[in-house]
Scaffold this active site. Structure first.
Site, PDB file in Angstrom:
ATOM      1  CD  GLU A  31      35.707 -24.898  37.551  1.00 11.28           C
ATOM      2  OE1 GLU A  31      34.940 -25.378  38.407  1.00 11.28           O
ATOM      3  OE2 GLU A  31      35.950 -23.675  37.471  1.00 11.28           O
ATOM      4  CB  CYS A  57      30.733 -21.243  34.283  1.00 12.19           C
ATOM      5  SG  CYS A  57      32.341 -20.548  33.822  1.00 12.19           S
ATOM      6  CB  CYS A  99      35.258 -23.218  33.208  1.00 19.40           C
ATOM      7  SG  CYS A  99      35.707 -21.875  34.346  1.00 19.40           S
TER       8      CYS A  99
END
Length: 160
Positions: free
Chosen positions: A57, A85, A88
């Site tokens: 990502e 997360c 990202c």
């Protein structure tokens, strides 16, 4: 509500997660799709090198910042095997990417890892919506989340 095109891209993200696992890495994969439906880029996790910022990502956010204009980024969708997360999600927000669709949530991942006795990650997981308010986000998708769960069980030596 997800349509068949969305599900196809999301399935590809899960395939990329499986490819990451087969390559000896953690099972995460993502696909960047333009507003017109064209697949622009895809990637899988590459943290096995020791660089734990090599999430797909994050790589797609960097890729889009260097190759797409602001309007193109805003119209794009990132399909990913697991909810971003915090690193990202904020990269996604900073570069102005559009919608995110994920197969499994960070909450689900945390539960699976706890079940397996895996230590918590060094960064607390938070829902994307808490980090990038107003961003269109869809997920999890139960049938694909089950596949992602299986990949994480395999990563940690569980085949049952």
């Amino acid at each position: 509500m997800l349509n068949d095109v969305d599900l196809g891209h999301l399935r590809r993200a899960v395939e990329l997660a499986a490819e990451a696992l087969e390559a000896g890495d953690e099972p995460f994969g993502s696909v960047l799709v333009a507003g017109d439906g064209t697949v622009l880029a895809e990637d899988r996790n590459r943290v096995g090198s020791g660089d734990h910022t090599r999430h797909p990502e994050f790589e797609l956010a960097r890729w889009s910042a260097g190759r797409l204009g602001p309007e193109e980024r805003a119209a794009a969708t990132v399909y990913t095997s697991t909810e971003h997360c915090p690193m990202c999600a904020t990269a996604h927000g900073w570069v102005g990417l559009g919608r995110i669709v994920y197969a499994s949530s960070s909450e689900q991942l945390g539960g699976w890892l706890a079940e397996l006795g895996v230590p918590a990650p060094p960064v607390r997981t938070l829902p994307i919506r808490d980090l990038v308010p107003g961003l269109p986000v869809e997920g999890p998708v139960p049938e694909l989340a089950a596949e992602v769960r299986t990949l994480h069980r395999r990563l940690h030596g569980r085949t049952d």
